[in-house]
Design an enzyme around this catalytic site. Structure first.
Site, PDB file in Angstrom:
ATOM      1  N   ASP A  12       0.872  -1.182   0.000  1.00 11.91           N
ATOM      2  CA  ASP A  12       0.000   0.000   0.000  1.00 11.91           C
ATOM      3  C   ASP A  12       0.909   1.233   0.000  1.00 11.91           C
ATOM      4  OD1 ASP A  12       0.926   0.222   2.599  1.00 11.91           O
ATOM      5  OD2 ASP A  12      -1.052   0.230   3.542  1.00 11.91           O
ATOM      6  N   CYS A  69       3.166  -3.332   4.014  1.00 12.94           N
ATOM      7  CA  CYS A  69       2.304  -2.206   4.384  1.00 12.94           C
ATOM      8  C   CYS A  69       2.981  -1.524   5.573  1.00 12.94           C
ATOM      9  CB  CYS A  69       0.864  -2.647   4.666  1.00 12.94           C
ATOM     10  SG  CYS A  69       0.647  -3.774   6.049  1.00 12.94           S
ATOM     11  N   THR A  71       2.710  -1.877   8.864  1.00 11.77           N
ATOM     12  CA  THR A  71       3.159  -2.836   9.880  1.00 11.77           C
ATOM     13  C   THR A  71       3.389  -4.240   9.323  1.00 11.77           C
ATOM     14  OG1 THR A  71       0.858  -3.399  10.306  1.00 11.77           O
ATOM     15  CG2 THR A  71       1.838  -1.673  11.697  1.00 11.77           C
ATOM     16  N   HIS A 102      10.422 -24.083   8.560  1.00 12.56           N
ATOM     17  CA  HIS A 102       9.401 -24.822   9.299  1.00 12.56           C
ATOM     18  C   HIS A 102       7.992 -24.665   8.742  1.00 12.56           C
ATOM     19  CE1 HIS A 102      11.766 -25.484  13.311  1.00 12.56           C
ATOM     20  NE2 HIS A 102      12.465 -25.806  12.234  1.00 12.56           N
ATOM     21  N   HIS A 137       7.741 -31.290   9.542  1.00 11.56           N
ATOM     22  CA  HIS A 137       7.051 -30.037   9.230  1.00 11.56           C
ATOM     23  C   HIS A 137       6.089 -30.178   8.058  1.00 11.56           C
ATOM     24  CE1 HIS A 137       9.656 -28.185  12.121  1.00 11.56           C
ATOM     25  NE2 HIS A 137      10.709 -28.685  11.494  1.00 11.56           N
TER      26      HIS A 137
HETATM   27  C1  RB5 Z   1      -1.908   2.513   6.579  1.00 17.02           C
HETATM   28  O1  RB5 Z   1      -1.930   3.678   7.331  1.00 17.02           O
HETATM   29  C2  RB5 Z   1      -1.728   1.307   7.505  1.00 17.02           C
HETATM   30  O2  RB5 Z   1      -2.875   1.114   8.253  1.00 17.02           O
HETATM   31  C3  RB5 Z   1      -1.395   0.079   6.697  1.00 17.02           C
HETATM   32  O3  RB5 Z   1      -0.251   0.328   5.945  1.00 17.02           O
HETATM   33  C4  RB5 Z   1      -1.070  -1.181   7.477  1.00 17.02           C
HETATM   34  O4  RB5 Z   1      -0.145  -0.952   8.466  1.00 17.02           O
HETATM   35  C5  RB5 Z   1      -2.221  -1.977   7.918  1.00 17.02           C
HETATM   36  O5  RB5 Z   1      -2.068  -3.064   8.474  1.00 17.02           O
END
Ligand code: RB5
Length: 150
Positions: A12, A69, A71, A102, A137
Site C-alpha cells: 500500500d 504495508c 506494519t 518450518h 514439518h
Molecule cells: C496505513 O496507514 C496502515 O494502516 C497500513 O499500511 C497497514 O499498516 C495496515 O495493516
C-alpha cells in the site's frame, strides 16, 4: 534461488517507499518480479494489492510474494485468506529463516514502519534462499490446509 523464480510484489502507500528501494535492489541482483501495485504514496487500501499478489502466488504464476504495508499486519491477514497461501509477517532474520524452514511460507510480509531497509534486504535474501526442511514439518503444514479448507 532458481533462474525462473519470479516474485509477486504488493504494497500500500505506507509500504511503497520500502518496496521501491527493494525493487531497485532486486533489479541490481537480477531477481525477477511482477509488481501488483500500488505505484505511489497516494493513500490506497492494502487489501486490494495484497490480494492481487497473493492470487498470483496461489495460482503459481509467481513462486513467492513480498508484501509490505505500514506494519505488515494488514497485508499478511489479507494474503492468508487466499487458498494455498502461507504468508509470514517477519521482523527478524531468524523469523524469515524459520518461516521457510518450518512453515514453508510462500509470502514474506514486512512492515515498512517497523523494518529498516537493511533488515528488509537481509530477510528477503534469507527467505528466497532457505529451503523448506520438510520431514515432520510437512505434515504440520499440510494440516493447516486440511483443517482450514484453504
Ligand atoms: C496505513 O496507514 C496502515 O494502516 C497500513 O499500511 C497497514 O499498516 C495496515 O495493516
Amino acid at each position: 534461488m532458481s533462474e525462473e523464480m519470479v516474485i509477486a510484489l504488493g504494497s500500500d502507500h505506507a509500504g511503497f517507499p520500502l518496496k521501491r528501494r527493494m525493487r531497485d535492489y532486486m533489479d541490481q541482483q537480477g531477481i525477477r518480479y511482477i509488481d501488483y501495485g500500488c505505484f505511489s504514496e497516494n493513500s490506497v487500501d492494502y487489501p486490494d494489492f495484497a490480494h492481487r499478489a497473493a492470487v498470483s502466488v496461489s495460482s503459481r504464476l509467481t513462486r513467492y510474494g513480498l508484501l509490505i504495508c505500514g506494519t505488515g499486519i494488514g497485508v499478511s491477514i489479507t494474503a492468508n485468506k487466499v487458498p494455498g497461501i502461507r504468508a509470514a509477517l517477519c521482523c527478524t532474520p531468524f523469523m524469515a529463516e524459520m518461516a521457510r524452514k518450518h512453515n514453508d511460507a510462500n509470502i514474506l510480509a514486512l512492515g515498512a514502519r517497523t523494518t529498516s531497509y537493511e533488515q528488509a534486504i537481509e530477510m528477503l535474501e534469507i527467505f528466497l534462499n532457505t529451503p523448506f526442511a520438510g520431514d515432520r514439518h510437512h505434515g504440520r503444514v499440510a494440516k493447516i490446509h486440511r483443517l482450514t479448507g484453504r
